[in-house]
Scaffold this motif. Structure first.
Motif, PDB file in Angstrom:
ATOM      1  N   ASP A  43       0.929  -1.256   0.202  1.00 52.14           N
ATOM      2  CA  ASP A  43       0.006   0.203  -0.006  1.00 52.14           C
ATOM      3  C   ASP A  43       0.495   1.281  -0.111  1.00 52.14           C
ATOM      4  O   ASP A  43       0.904   2.549  -1.002  1.00 52.14           O
ATOM      5  CB  ASP A  43      -0.099  -0.168   1.426  1.00 52.14           C
ATOM      6  N   LEU A  44       1.693   1.465   0.978  1.00 51.84           N
ATOM      7  CA  LEU A  44       2.846   2.612   0.442  1.00 51.84           C
ATOM      8  C   LEU A  44       3.213   2.716  -0.478  1.00 51.84           C
ATOM      9  O   LEU A  44       3.443   3.916  -0.966  1.00 51.84           O
ATOM     10  CB  LEU A  44       3.858   2.639   2.062  1.00 51.84           C
ATOM     11  N   MET A  45       4.251   1.959  -0.902  1.00 55.50           N
ATOM     12  CA  MET A  45       4.779   1.677  -1.981  1.00 55.50           C
ATOM     13  C   MET A  45       3.771   1.972  -3.148  1.00 55.50           C
ATOM     14  O   MET A  45       3.914   2.361  -4.233  1.00 55.50           O
ATOM     15  CB  MET A  45       5.362   0.264  -2.380  1.00 55.50           C
ATOM     16  N   ASN A  59      -1.552   1.868 -10.456  1.00 55.24           N
ATOM     17  CA  ASN A  59      -2.841   1.026 -10.331  1.00 55.24           C
ATOM     18  C   ASN A  59      -2.071  -0.742 -11.442  1.00 55.24           C
ATOM     19  O   ASN A  59      -2.360  -1.698 -11.118  1.00 55.24           O
ATOM     20  CB  ASN A  59      -4.157   1.048 -11.178  1.00 55.24           C
ATOM     21  N   SER A  60      -1.649  -0.013 -12.127  1.00 54.62           N
ATOM     22  CA  SER A  60      -1.478  -1.458 -13.015  1.00 54.62           C
ATOM     23  C   SER A  60      -0.161  -2.803 -12.193  1.00 54.62           C
ATOM     24  O   SER A  60      -0.259  -4.120 -11.915  1.00 54.62           O
ATOM     25  CB  SER A  60      -0.369  -1.211 -14.282  1.00 54.62           C
ATOM     26  N   SER A  64      -5.898  -6.416  -5.193  1.00 52.15           N
ATOM     27  CA  SER A  64      -7.297  -5.807  -5.812  1.00 52.15           C
ATOM     28  C   SER A  64      -7.611  -5.145  -4.269  1.00 52.15           C
ATOM     29  O   SER A  64      -8.768  -4.651  -5.100  1.00 52.15           O
ATOM     30  CB  SER A  64      -8.258  -7.345  -6.098  1.00 52.15           C
ATOM     31  N   SER A  65      -7.329  -5.264  -3.263  1.00 46.84           N
ATOM     32  CA  SER A  65      -7.942  -3.979  -2.585  1.00 46.84           C
ATOM     33  C   SER A  65      -6.677  -2.962  -2.034  1.00 46.84           C
ATOM     34  O   SER A  65      -6.180  -3.092  -0.441  1.00 46.84           O
ATOM     35  CB  SER A  65      -8.592  -5.123  -1.130  1.00 46.84           C
ATOM     36  N   ILE A  66      -6.622  -1.956  -2.553  1.00 42.16           N
ATOM     37  CA  ILE A  66      -5.717  -1.316  -2.259  1.00 42.16           C
ATOM     38  C   ILE A  66      -5.932  -0.220  -0.737  1.00 42.16           C
ATOM     39  O   ILE A  66      -6.924   0.739  -1.514  1.00 42.16           O
ATOM     40  CB  ILE A  66      -5.256  -0.592  -3.585  1.00 42.16           C
ATOM     41  N   ARG A  67      -5.658  -0.084  -0.765  1.00 42.93           N
ATOM     42  CA  ARG A  67      -5.432   0.703   1.169  1.00 42.93           C
ATOM     43  C   ARG A  67      -5.377   1.767   0.965  1.00 42.93           C
ATOM     44  O   ARG A  67      -4.068   1.860   1.212  1.00 42.93           O
ATOM     45  CB  ARG A  67      -5.385  -0.124   2.753  1.00 42.93           C
TER      46      ARG A  67
END
Length: 334
Positions: free
Chosen positions: A179-181, A195-196, A204-207
């Motif tokens: 998530d940080l990166m 997103n890619s 699939s669940s980016i926080r």
């Protein structure tokens, strides 16, 4: 076959990629490190050019072992950093033991260059010990939250999966490195490329930094009952100064007897017993992760006397607080 995306913020000069310097500490979390590194590798692939480079360093410059026992060859010792480098310290278990005086001095010196300094997993402890998080927002793995809050009062500790506070970044560990990166990649190269990268990682669940690291109370206890969840949240927020079952019941609009039946039905224990287990778990974390005296640990967990604390601790863990701390210190020295 993917179509490379055009960088929007990092320079187009491929000879000057943005360099990340990973500082691995003894017993570091392999998951926290590898997911951060893989995110950069995939970003290069999706961009169609080398936008990121990295090096892996550590105290001594030889090899280092992760918490799973696997050894990794380091590229170098703790060397001078460039002003445009991004420094990420990766911690794991027994973070206090791996936070050495040499490391702290090096971090303080390098941070004065104004570069980005981050802590993955438990390495927020190392940054805080170096004084690099004073007056800043930060996060750390939930298991270390109690001890961190006791030791570093000048740090604004959150329960987020990651925190970016100007040129200081911290993560809670595990997959939160991704998530940080993704956040950093989006800032550098645009959200389309980030997103890619997430798609390539099957993530699939980016926080965001607004997401908390622990599961919700209903998910953790396997019960979806709003009043039960509310009471447990109140208990977790009031460990040092405990709240009586009658007041807990009143605050959620039920009688003490109804509250008792609710806990018996869903958790197979009384509210008092459940509350005691929460307090003892916090006490165990403090004993393992801080040098607080047993008396202060007892007070921090709502016990009026060390003798009562010791009695309750032994009944639950089958050992005394003093023996628990002694056996933990012995394991660290082996």
């Amino acid at each position: 076959m993917h179509t490379p995306l055009t960088a929007t913020r990092l320079p187009q000069d491929t000879d000057k990629p943005c360099r990340f310097v990973f500082v691995l500490l003894d017993n570091f979390s392999l998951l926290a490190f590898s997911t951060a590194l893989e995110s950069l590798r995939v970003a290069n692939r999706m961009a169609g050019r080398t936008v990121y480079s990295w090096t892996i360093i550590g105290e001594g410059g030889a090899s280092i072992s992760c918490s799973a026992g696997t050894s990794f060859q380091l590229d170098s010792d703790l060397v001078d950093m460039g002003r445009d480098d991004r420094l990420l310290v990766c911690g794991g278990i027994d973070i206090q033991a791996s936070t050495t005086k040499k490391l702290l001095g090096w971090l303080r010196r390098e941070s004065r260059k104004g570069l980005m300094v981050g802590g993955l997993c438990t390495a927020a402890y190392t940054l805080a010990k170096a004084g690099l998080l004073d007056g800043r927002r930060a996060t750390i793995h939930w298991e270390n939250q109690d001890s961190f809050a006791e030791e570093f009062e000048d740090v604004n500790l959150t329960k987020s999966v990651f925190v970016v506070d100007n040129n200081r970044v911290t993560t809670a560990g595990g997959t939160s490195s991704i998530d940080l990166m993704l956040k950093l990649i989006a800032d550098d190269l645009g959200e389309d490329l980030a997103n890619s990268v997430a798609d390539q990682l099957i993530y699939s669940s980016i926080r965001t930094d607004q997401d908390t690291q622990r599961l919700s109370v209903p998910t953790r206890i396997g019960v979806r009952h709003p009043k039960l969840s509310q009471v447990i949240q109140m208990m977790e927020s009031n460990i040092e100064e405990t709240i009586s079952p009658s007041i807990l019941a009143r605050d959620v609009g039920m009688s003490t007897r109804q509250l008792e039946r609710l806990f018996r039905r869903y958790l197979n224990r009384s509210p008092k017993r459940y509350y005691m287990e929460l307090r003892l778990q916090k006490a165990r974390n403090l004993l393992m992760q801080t040098d607080m005296s047993v008396i202060n640990v007892a007070l921090a967990c709502g016990f009026a006397s060390p003798s009562h604390f010791s009695k309750c601790y032994r009944a639950h863990y089958d050992t005394t607080p003093y023996r628990e701390r002694g056996s933990h210190a012995t394991r660290l020295s082996i």
